[in-house]
Scaffold this motif. Structure first.
Motif, mmCIF file in Angstrom:
data_model
loop_
_atom_site.group_PDB
_atom_site.id
_atom_site.type_symbol
_atom_site.label_atom_id
_atom_site.label_comp_id
_atom_site.label_asym_id
_atom_site.label_seq_id
_atom_site.Cartn_x
_atom_site.Cartn_y
_atom_site.Cartn_z
ATOM 1 N N GLN A 1 -4.603 5.394 6.850
ATOM 2 C CA GLN A 1 -5.159 5.706 5.559
ATOM 3 C C GLN A 1 -6.099 4.471 5.046
ATOM 4 O OE1 GLN A 1 -3.011 7.267 2.545
ATOM 5 N NE2 GLN A 1 -2.412 8.827 3.745
ATOM 6 N N ALA A 2 -6.079 3.136 5.720
ATOM 7 C CA ALA A 2 -6.533 2.136 5.126
ATOM 8 C C ALA A 2 -8.027 1.893 5.035
ATOM 9 C CB ALA A 2 -5.955 0.676 5.720
ATOM 10 N N TRP A 3 -8.852 1.404 4.068
ATOM 11 C CA TRP A 3 -10.297 0.868 4.120
ATOM 12 C C TRP A 3 -10.276 -0.665 4.315
ATOM 13 C CZ3 TRP A 3 -13.666 4.764 3.921
ATOM 14 C CH2 TRP A 3 -13.355 6.109 3.601
ATOM 15 N N SER A 4 -11.346 -0.865 4.938
ATOM 16 C CA SER A 4 -11.375 -2.456 4.888
ATOM 17 C C SER A 4 -11.697 -3.312 3.792
ATOM 18 C CB SER A 4 -12.821 -2.662 5.975
ATOM 19 O OG SER A 4 -13.067 -4.054 6.201
ATOM 20 N N LEU A 5 -11.135 -4.312 3.673
ATOM 21 C CA LEU A 5 -11.265 -5.060 2.369
ATOM 22 C C LEU A 5 -12.697 -5.568 2.411
ATOM 23 C CD1 LEU A 5 -8.117 -7.487 2.164
ATOM 24 C CD2 LEU A 5 -8.723 -5.755 0.561
ATOM 25 N N GLU A 6 -13.353 -5.534 3.453
ATOM 26 C CA GLU A 6 -14.746 -5.963 3.288
ATOM 27 C C GLU A 6 -15.616 -5.125 2.516
ATOM 28 O OE1 GLU A 6 -16.237 -6.390 7.302
ATOM 29 O OE2 GLU A 6 -14.973 -8.193 7.684
ATOM 30 N N ASN A 7 -15.169 -3.730 2.273
ATOM 31 C CA ASN A 7 -15.835 -2.663 1.882
ATOM 32 C C ASN A 7 -15.267 -2.327 0.374
ATOM 33 O OD1 ASN A 7 -17.800 -2.485 4.018
ATOM 34 N ND2 ASN A 7 -16.122 -1.411 5.081
ATOM 35 N N ILE A 8 -14.523 -3.120 -0.072
ATOM 36 C CA ILE A 8 -13.762 -2.836 -1.433
ATOM 37 C C ILE A 8 -14.716 -2.469 -2.562
ATOM 38 C CG2 ILE A 8 -13.280 -5.314 -2.331
ATOM 39 C CD1 ILE A 8 -10.357 -4.101 -3.038
ATOM 40 N N ASP A 9 -15.910 -3.498 -2.498
ATOM 41 C CA ASP A 9 -16.805 -3.051 -3.481
ATOM 42 C C ASP A 9 -17.322 -1.667 -3.364
ATOM 43 O OD1 ASP A 9 -16.482 -5.592 -4.690
ATOM 44 O OD2 ASP A 9 -17.923 -6.529 -3.604
ATOM 45 N N ALA A 10 -17.825 -1.177 -2.037
ATOM 46 C CA ALA A 10 -18.460 -0.033 -2.191
ATOM 47 C C ALA A 10 -17.601 1.216 -2.440
ATOM 48 C CB ALA A 10 -18.797 -0.012 -0.481
ATOM 49 N N HIS A 11 -16.508 0.813 -2.332
ATOM 50 C CA HIS A 11 -15.347 1.693 -2.960
ATOM 51 C C HIS A 11 -15.147 1.888 -4.362
ATOM 52 C CE1 HIS A 11 -14.434 3.512 1.031
ATOM 53 N NE2 HIS A 11 -14.443 2.238 1.452
ATOM 54 N N GLU A 12 -15.777 0.797 -5.076
ATOM 55 C CA GLU A 12 -16.100 0.848 -6.433
ATOM 56 C C GLU A 12 -14.579 0.464 -6.875
ATOM 57 O OE1 GLU A 12 -17.243 4.432 -8.358
ATOM 58 O OE2 GLU A 12 -19.099 4.177 -7.588
ATOM 59 N N GLU A 13 -13.722 -0.478 -5.969
ATOM 60 C CA GLU A 13 -12.636 -0.940 -6.296
ATOM 61 C C GLU A 13 -12.415 -2.476 -6.631
ATOM 62 O OE1 GLU A 13 -9.647 0.966 -6.274
ATOM 63 O OE2 GLU A 13 -10.731 2.879 -5.736
ATOM 64 N N ALA A 14 -13.894 -2.990 -6.821
ATOM 65 C CA ALA A 14 -13.910 -4.291 -7.020
ATOM 66 C C ALA A 14 -13.144 -5.065 -8.235
ATOM 67 C CB ALA A 14 -15.423 -4.777 -7.253
ATOM 68 N N GLY A 15 -12.522 -6.246 -8.013
ATOM 69 C CA GLY A 15 -11.627 -6.726 -9.044
ATOM 70 C C GLY A 15 -10.401 -6.587 -8.736
ATOM 71 N N LYS A 16 -9.747 -5.706 -7.726
ATOM 72 C CA LYS A 16 -8.503 -5.329 -7.341
ATOM 73 C C LYS A 16 -7.877 -6.512 -6.512
ATOM 74 C CE LYS A 16 -8.459 -0.450 -8.151
ATOM 75 N NZ LYS A 16 -7.577 0.442 -8.594
ATOM 76 N N SER A 17 -6.612 -6.548 -6.772
ATOM 77 C CA SER A 17 -5.774 -7.662 -6.413
ATOM 78 C C SER A 17 -4.868 -6.932 -5.305
ATOM 79 C CB SER A 17 -5.470 -8.490 -7.154
ATOM 80 O OG SER A 17 -6.250 -9.315 -7.986
ATOM 81 N N PRO A 18 -5.330 -6.349 -4.170
ATOM 82 C CA PRO A 18 -4.111 -5.845 -3.307
ATOM 83 C C PRO A 18 -2.885 -6.691 -3.043
ATOM 84 C CG PRO A 18 -6.408 -5.275 -2.546
ATOM 85 C CD PRO A 18 -6.539 -6.458 -3.662
ATOM 86 N N GLU A 19 -1.846 -6.153 -2.786
ATOM 87 C CA GLU A 19 -0.669 -6.823 -2.328
ATOM 88 C C GLU A 19 -0.201 -6.667 -0.947
ATOM 89 O OE1 GLU A 19 4.096 -6.836 -3.351
ATOM 90 O OE2 GLU A 19 2.859 -6.536 -4.984
ATOM 91 N N TYR A 20 -0.313 -7.675 -0.308
ATOM 92 C CA TYR A 20 0.253 -7.784 1.154
ATOM 93 C C TYR A 20 1.510 -7.023 1.551
ATOM 94 C CZ TYR A 20 1.540 -9.451 5.986
ATOM 95 O OH TYR A 20 1.844 -9.397 7.077
ATOM 96 N N ILE A 21 1.405 -5.983 2.483
ATOM 97 C CA ILE A 21 2.458 -5.310 2.577
ATOM 98 C C ILE A 21 3.007 -5.336 4.225
ATOM 99 C CG2 ILE A 21 2.049 -3.520 0.855
ATOM 100 C CD1 ILE A 21 1.045 -1.458 3.186
ATOM 101 N N GLY A 22 2.156 -6.098 5.399
ATOM 102 C CA GLY A 22 2.761 -6.273 6.330
ATOM 103 C C GLY A 22 1.486 -6.023 7.203
ATOM 104 N N SER A 23 1.887 -6.493 8.717
ATOM 105 C CA SER A 23 0.928 -6.696 9.890
ATOM 106 C C SER A 23 0.883 -5.831 11.058
ATOM 107 C CB SER A 23 0.499 -7.999 10.281
ATOM 108 O OG SER A 23 0.159 -8.810 8.949
ATOM 109 N N ARG A 24 0.215 -5.568 11.869
ATOM 110 C CA ARG A 24 0.200 -4.992 13.110
ATOM 111 C C ARG A 24 -0.626 -5.442 13.977
ATOM 112 N NH1 ARG A 24 1.314 1.493 12.923
ATOM 113 N NH2 ARG A 24 3.210 1.552 12.107
#
Length: 82
Positions: free
Chosen positions: A10-33
């Motif tokens: 389900q993830a969206w690229s952080l590069e596009n966070i502004d386009a999803h009208e989510e600018a200013g959010k501070s997502p928390e790291y949950i892990g890597s693959r």
């Protein structure tokens, strides 16, 4: 691990966070693959949305940003002036 499975789908690229009208959010790291030479870092914001950032594993084992891995250096982004 279940969160990472859900984030992978389900993830969206952080590069596009502004386009999803989510600018200013501070997502928390949950892990890597890691898949091939790409490392997907996953984040979750306070509304439960998933985001990802890609890094590239170089032949010497270092992990660098996708820009640096593809172009060999960081790219200077020009901001449009209004």
């Amino acid at each position: 691990m279940k969160d990472l499975d859900k984030a992978w789908e389900q993830a969206w690229s952080l590069e596009n966070i502004d386009a999803h009208e989510e600018a200013g959010k501070s997502p928390e790291y949950i892990g890597s693959r890691e898949k091939g030479n790409r490392i997907y870092d996953f984040f979750q914001d306070d509304q439960g949305h998933y985001w990802y950032r890609v890094r590239i594993r170089l032949a010497d084992g270092r992990a660098v940003s996708e820009e640096e891995g593809v172009f060999g250096h960081r790219i200077k982004h020009r901001r449009e002036q209004r």
